[in-house]
Design an enzyme around this catalytic site. Sequence first.
Site, PDB file in Angstrom:
ATOM      1  N   ASP A  79       0.902  -1.109   0.065  1.00  0.00           N
ATOM      2  CA  ASP A  79      -0.034   0.088  -0.138  1.00  0.00           C
ATOM      3  C   ASP A  79       1.083   1.173  -0.040  1.00  0.00           C
ATOM      4  O   ASP A  79       2.062   1.013   0.062  1.00  0.00           O
ATOM      5  CB  ASP A  79      -1.055  -0.010   1.341  1.00  0.00           C
ATOM      6  CG  ASP A  79      -2.336   0.568   0.901  1.00  0.00           C
ATOM      7  OD1 ASP A  79      -2.295   1.974   0.746  1.00  0.00           O
ATOM      8  OD2 ASP A  79      -3.356   0.019   1.014  1.00  0.00           O
ATOM      9  N   HIS A 128      -3.096   2.934  -4.491  1.00  0.00           N
ATOM     10  CA  HIS A 128      -2.419   2.440  -3.193  1.00  0.00           C
ATOM     11  C   HIS A 128      -1.099   1.859  -3.541  1.00  0.00           C
ATOM     12  O   HIS A 128      -0.724   0.890  -3.072  1.00  0.00           O
ATOM     13  CB  HIS A 128      -3.425   1.348  -2.502  1.00  0.00           C
ATOM     14  CG  HIS A 128      -4.524   1.798  -2.150  1.00  0.00           C
ATOM     15  ND1 HIS A 128      -4.928   2.287  -0.716  1.00  0.00           N
ATOM     16  CD2 HIS A 128      -5.849   1.836  -2.706  1.00  0.00           C
ATOM     17  CE1 HIS A 128      -6.030   2.737  -0.562  1.00  0.00           C
ATOM     18  NE2 HIS A 128      -6.842   2.427  -1.568  1.00  0.00           N
ATOM     19  N   GLU A 192     -10.338   2.313  -5.104  1.00  0.00           N
ATOM     20  CA  GLU A 192     -10.075   3.550  -4.755  1.00  0.00           C
ATOM     21  C   GLU A 192      -8.889   4.003  -5.804  1.00  0.00           C
ATOM     22  O   GLU A 192      -8.023   4.942  -5.034  1.00  0.00           O
ATOM     23  CB  GLU A 192      -9.365   3.837  -3.314  1.00  0.00           C
ATOM     24  CG  GLU A 192     -10.665   3.346  -2.258  1.00  0.00           C
ATOM     25  CD  GLU A 192     -10.305   3.510  -0.982  1.00  0.00           C
ATOM     26  OE1 GLU A 192     -10.998   3.955  -0.166  1.00  0.00           O
ATOM     27  OE2 GLU A 192      -9.162   2.954  -0.488  1.00  0.00           O
TER      28      GLU A 192
HETATM   29  C1  ACM Z   1     -11.370  -0.814   0.689  1.00  0.00           C
HETATM   30  O1  ACM Z   1     -11.772  -0.485   1.648  1.00  0.00           O
HETATM   31  N1  ACM Z   1     -10.552   0.086   0.347  1.00  0.00           N
HETATM   32  C2  ACM Z   1     -11.576  -2.064  -0.213  1.00  0.00           C
END
Ligand code: ACM
Length: 415
Positions: A79, A128, A192
Amino acid sequence: TQGAILYGLMTLDQILLGDVCRTLSGKIAPVEIDDQPRFGYRSLMLDPARHFLPSEDVKFYIDQMVRYKYNVLQLHQTDDQGWRIEIKKHPRLTEKGEFYTQEELKDLVHYAAERNVQIIPELDIPGHTVAVLDAYPELGCSHTDTIPKIVGETVNLMLCANNDKVYSLYKDILTEVASIFPAPYIHLGGDEAIIETNWGKCEHCQSLMKQLGYTKPTELMNYFFGKILPVVRENGKKPMLWCELDNIRMPAHEYLFDYPKDAVLITWRYGLTPLCMELTARHGNTLIMAPGEYTYLDYPQYKNDFPEFNNWGMPVTTLETAYQFDPGYGLPASQQAHIAGVNGTLWAEAMPDINRVTYMTYPRGLALAEAGWTQMEHRDWESFKKRIYPNLSELMKRGVSVRVPFEIVRYPQKR
Ligand code: ACM
Ligand code: ZN
């Protein structure tokens, strides 16, 4: 049947825990149990990317999961805050911060397998990804070149969709990952991604869009995963992804749902699970249930509890709310036939160590375990409330930090 015998023993252990007087006399009442799980996939997700968990802590966590018949551990290993998996061909990835060596991961896989738990690796792309961009800044989009990539501080940057080096790096990475983890799935995140400000502004991504005849930068997701997923398949694995329907709310993208059928999806976004269930049923994708409403065990359990210092608006998810979760959402059997199981998330931005992780997991993880195992007609909140106490005592005896769900009473101060 290794699992069946193991779970039989766990059930016996729970009967003994709940029946202390008889346990002391060495006897229990005769009982016949004819039992089978509602879902074959019963998962918890740890996030050692945000705060590293040494493998001893992961084993400790697995020890508790097994008692409640969880059989999958999803490990979110990359991440913005860290890259936690040794890749022999690319040691730069792990130059900063703590990580698991491949030997440690193989040992973890073995430890988990002995307890009927499969470890599914997650390597989140194309968002991420600051940890990989910190190691290889040239993999970002052209206009983000000048942004310093600082692990743990920079967020929302993405891998460039039009850079062959991205794809060759991940081919190497996924090939090594596939050889470490025998699980049939590799989770690639996909959540995201802030597409408009990355791919939407990058000259390389823009020229790729023109070349492909795309009109929206979100369409590049198809191109990106179209290059990555074959690598997963070549390695004998199936792709798993967070089901990302956020774009569907934009009027221009009414039908942005073109995941390949072999992608196993996890529904998670607040409010979008019914739509996700319907679309996956229609398209034939297997679905795992992790709706934010019930299974985000990183959300606070009661008002003013942690993680208030780091709360971006996480709603309180009480034990009772967690217990109310029906993974089938009350739909007819035909509309939930594609659901493989449940997943509880423990995103660890606000969980500095294993004690905080278990405190957030239990007792809500007991509620989720029941949702994954037991048919709705056998579930009952009043009964559950009584049954959790012997289990919480036992967890505490084992040195597991838990939240004991008594109401906090504030006595008036004497004057
Ligand atoms: C998430 O909570 N970004 C999958
Ligand atoms: Zn780009």
